[in-house]
Enzyme design. Structure first.
Site, PDB file in Angstrom:
ATOM      1  N   GLY A  11      31.846  43.899  46.187  1.00  0.00           N
ATOM      2  CA  GLY A  11      32.303  42.669  45.555  1.00  0.00           C
ATOM      3  C   GLY A  11      32.209  41.456  46.460  1.00  0.00           C
ATOM      4  O   GLY A  11      32.410  41.535  47.670  1.00  0.00           O
ATOM      5  N   HIS A  20      31.303  43.106  41.217  1.00  0.00           N
ATOM      6  CA  HIS A  20      31.906  41.874  40.711  1.00  0.00           C
ATOM      7  C   HIS A  20      31.823  40.723  41.710  1.00  0.00           C
ATOM      8  O   HIS A  20      31.909  40.913  42.918  1.00  0.00           O
ATOM      9  CB  HIS A  20      33.377  42.125  40.350  1.00  0.00           C
ATOM     10  CG  HIS A  20      34.219  42.604  41.508  1.00  0.00           C
ATOM     11  ND1 HIS A  20      34.845  41.741  42.382  1.00  0.00           N
ATOM     12  CD2 HIS A  20      34.529  43.845  41.933  1.00  0.00           C
ATOM     13  CE1 HIS A  20      35.508  42.429  43.290  1.00  0.00           C
ATOM     14  NE2 HIS A  20      35.338  43.720  43.038  1.00  0.00           N
ATOM     15  N   ASP A  21      31.616  39.526  41.174  1.00  0.00           N
ATOM     16  CA  ASP A  21      31.637  38.278  41.930  1.00  0.00           C
ATOM     17  C   ASP A  21      30.470  38.114  42.900  1.00  0.00           C
ATOM     18  O   ASP A  21      30.462  37.176  43.704  1.00  0.00           O
ATOM     19  CB  ASP A  21      32.955  38.109  42.705  1.00  0.00           C
ATOM     20  CG  ASP A  21      34.159  38.074  41.795  1.00  0.00           C
ATOM     21  OD1 ASP A  21      34.392  37.037  41.152  1.00  0.00           O
ATOM     22  OD2 ASP A  21      34.869  39.105  41.708  1.00  0.00           O
TER      23      ASP A  21
END
Length: 256
Positions: A137, A119-120
């Site tokens: 992340g 994520h991100d």
């Protein structure tokens, strides 16, 4: 062409020129652009945009929820750029809510089998990731970087433009652009000369980068003093980018 066994949510938008294989699942609010190909059994969970010409091999899983305990089901997104090749068993997750709510993969990336992008993450253009590499992340990867197999990054690490990360490396600090780095923990071994030549960086710029790197690796200098010395070098775009990367680091910079 959409295979009759594919399952596509009514909110998804799929281009007429896309090729959707058998048993593919495309979830809510997904956008599949022109000439995208999605292989057998692949899953695009939700809130994912795949831009034109990108090819997903069989058994790819993208757009899944972030593996983040703070995530509460918000409509975060994943955007995959144009003309990427994403090989089998790769996983790419949507963002959390801690940055701009978007995980991004740039254009013309080659993501080999069994890679994980968390994520991100922000992956630039023309990036190569070799099998079993994993980005934790919030990792940011610059254009034309190469990340070799079985490499893992810590959260919030940055990997600079045209960096080359050797296989089985553990990346816990930022990797300067244009450098060759390897190890557990990783250290800088020199410039990514092969990558620089392949990407058209001329001999004068390579020579200036070599001088900048020698200053950076001089452990008799504090980092801020090394940066000040590098700024005195005759300017070229690559040295300026190298210096600005060092100055903007928040996690610390990988040195010897």
């Amino acid at each position: 062409m959409i295979h009759h066994t594919a399952i596509i949510d009514k909110t998804a938008e799929v281009s007429e020129s896309a090729i959707i294989g058998p048993n593919v699942f495309i979830g809510k609010n997904c956008i599949i652009h022109d000439n995208v190909q999605i292989g057998v059994n692949s899953v695009i969970e939700e809130n994912t945009e795949i831009k034109k010409g990108t090819i997903l091999s069989p058994n790819v899983h993208v757009g899944g929820a972030p593996q983040d305990l703070s995530y509460k089901g918000e409509d975060t997104k994943l955007v995959i750029g144009e003309n990427c090749r994403i090989r089998e068993f790769t996983t790419i997750h949507r963002a959390s809510t801690k940055e701009d709510w978007i995980t991004e993969v740039g254009n013309n990336c080659f993501i080999m089998n069994s890679v994980h992008i968390a994520h991100d993450c922000k992956v630039g253009n023309n990036v190569i990731m070799t099998s079993y590499a994993a980005l934790a992340g919030h990792t940011h990867v610059g254009d034309k970087a190469v990340i070799s197999g079985l490499t893992g990054t810590h959260q919030f690490v940055r990997i600079g433009k045209m960096a080359m990360v050797g296989g089985m490396s553990r990346i816990v600090k930022d990797v300067p652009p244009f450098c060759l780095i390897e190890g557990n923990p990783a250290i800088v071994h020199g410039l990514n000369i092969v990558g620089l030549r392949r990407n058209g960086v001329g001999p004068e710029a390579r020579s200036s980068l070599k001088k900048a790197l020698a200053i950076f690796l001089d452990r008799s200098l504090l980092l801020e003093d090394a940066i000040a010395e590098i700024e005195k070098l005759a300017g070229c775009d690559e040295v300026v980018e190298f210096c600005e990367f060092l100055k903007s680091s928040k996690r610390g910079i990988t040195r010897r």
